[in-house]
Design an enzyme around this catalytic site. Structure first.
Site: not given
Length: 474
Positions: A70, A133
């Site tokens: 992605h 993240y």
């Protein structure tokens, strides 16, 4: 096994902006500790201060969990808190590195900075892996995303565990091959005040570049309370403020003073807030009028400002506001000439009509053509030298306005001797309205911008080209 005792180190990957980081991890029999994100140390080693706004954690209980590929319109700082992954990154941005691949194993002693538009995927190599993240934008249905199939033959990622043996989501299975991927375009550039002299030069400079947008004052009111929602600002990498109030004499009137403060201070302040909140580079055009002109040398970027009149005061205030933006370029210029009414066209017209003018000879500076300013702005946005203020004028020997007038007369085939020099005080002695004070010395030093690799054009050469151009009759 997590490696202890590494030095904090940045490792280039071959994909522009994708940087692998070795992290110091300190451990003993009780466990371990690391600074997973340390802004001061990491930016000192070259990491962009990307301004994370959200921290996400994906917990994976089984070996072989595979997620990918992605590419989102934001930056990521990827690491693991526990466990280990095989990471694969594919450049899905427009440009020559589209399709480039980088792979690496990530454990708690490693992290990777993933720039906007680079596809991100991973496969867990240990059970109970916590993948974490930081991102510098919030998810939005209006954002532009891109995806690549995990099995793409062109990328040919060597997954440690064959994809036939792992569970993959139905969405990931349906993602396109590289030939069918929609590349992520670069962040947009917005030019505001695009209907003025500099705006028109910027239109010419960036003609045909789809990521550059232009908005006139009528199309975008930067002082409106609706400005924060006028665009999806995270999609923009730069705003170029080409708008300004430049009627220096009218600025000395009550109405002009209000208009000058609105255009030259309130407008830049609104743009500064947008730029700061969204990590945008703000380019703002300044003026020699921030100085009083008393120096006996060319003005440097770090000289103290001391504006004489309202116009100069508003430009100085606007500069101060823009200077608070983390990513900013203040382009300080002087004696600007572009399309539309200007000094050069006025002098050429007088020459052709047989008028012998008196022109001020105690103000010294250099002409600056809007084409050169536009070229310099492109250079700053492309070369990305250190943020700050840069003088940008024509180069060559300084001259007075009377000298410029003589050069115009000669350039259009008339006798330069028809121009008579006069002092500023004598010239404005009979003025009917208010007159703004002018700096006597408007010469700006050009060494700083030259060190970035930009060469300002000699003003006399630019003048000759301008006089030969059809714009002279506009």
């Amino acid at each position: 096994m997590t490696a202890f005792g590494k030095a904090l180190t940045a490792v280039e990957t071959g994909i522009p902006g994708l940087v692998l980081w070795e992290l110091p991890v300190h451990g003993d029999s009780r466990g371990w500790f690391k600074e997973n994100w340390q802004r001061e140390k990491m930016t000192a080693l070259g990491l962009a201060d990307f301004g994370p706004v959200q921290n996400n954690i994906s917990f994976n209980d089984a070996v072989g969990t595979t997620r990918g590929i992605h590419a989102e319109p934001w930056d990521k700082w990827v690491s693991v808190a526990t466990g280990r992954i095989f990471g694969a990154w594919v450049d899905l941005r427009e440009g020559p590195t589209f399709g480039a691949v980088f792979t690496a194993e990530i454990d708690p002693s490693r992290a990777i900075f993933v720039p906007r538009g680079v596809g991100n995927s991973y496969q867990t190599l240990e059970a109970d892996t916590a993948y974490t993240y930081l991102v510098n934008d919030h998810w939005s249905p209006d954002a532009a995303y891109s995806f690549l199939n995990l099995r793409d033959e062109t990328a040919a990622i060597a997954w440690p565990i064959p994809l036939d043996e792992v569970e993959i989501s139905e969405k990931d299975k349906q993602h396109p091959r590289l030939a069918d991927v929609t590349p992520i375009p670069p962040r947009r550039v917005l030019v505001v005040g695009a209907g003025g002299q500099l705006g028109r030069a910027l239109r010419k400079e960036f003609a045909g570049e789809p990521h550059v947008e232009f908005a006139s004052r009528a199309e975008l009111d930067v002082t409106s309370s609706e400005l924060p929602s006028a665009r999806r600002w995270r999609d923009y990498g730069a705003i170029v403020n080409a708008s300004a109030y430049t009627a220096v004499d009218l600025a000395e009137t009550p109405a002009g003073r209000r208009d000058a403060w609105s255009a030259n201070v309130a407008g830049p302040a609104a743009l500064a807030r947008i730029a700061t909140e969204n990590g945008i580079t703000l380019v703002h055009v300044s003026s020699d009028y921030v100085f009083d002109g008393s120096a006996d040398r060319a003005y440097r970027e770090d000289d103290e400002i001391s504006p004489l009149g309202v116009y100069g005061q508003t430009k100085a205030a606007g500069d101060a506001v823009v200077g608070t933006v983390p990513r900013h370029y203040i382009v300080r210029t002087s004696w600007v000439i572009g399309e539309g009414k200007n000094f050069v066209k006025t002098m050429a017209g007088l020459a052709d009509r047989g008028v012998d003018p008196r022109v001020v000879d105690d103000q010294i500076g250099r002409l600056t053509f809007t084409d050169d300013i536009a070229r310099g702005i492109r250079h700053l946005l492309t070369a990305t030298p250190p943020y700050g203020t840069y003088n940008l004028t024509g180069s060559g020997d300084p001259a007075s306005w009377a000298d410029v007038a003589r050069a115009v007369f000669a350039g259009v085939g008339h006798d330069a001797g028809r121009v008579t020099g006069t002092s500023t005080s004598e010239y404005f002695a009979a003025a009917a309205g208010p007159v703004a004070p002018r700096p006597g010395n408007s010469v700006l030093a050009l060494e700083k911008i030259a060190l970035t690799g930009f060469a300002p054009a000699d003003w006399r050469e630019s003048l000759r080209a301008y006089l030969a151009d059809s714009r002279l009759t506009d």
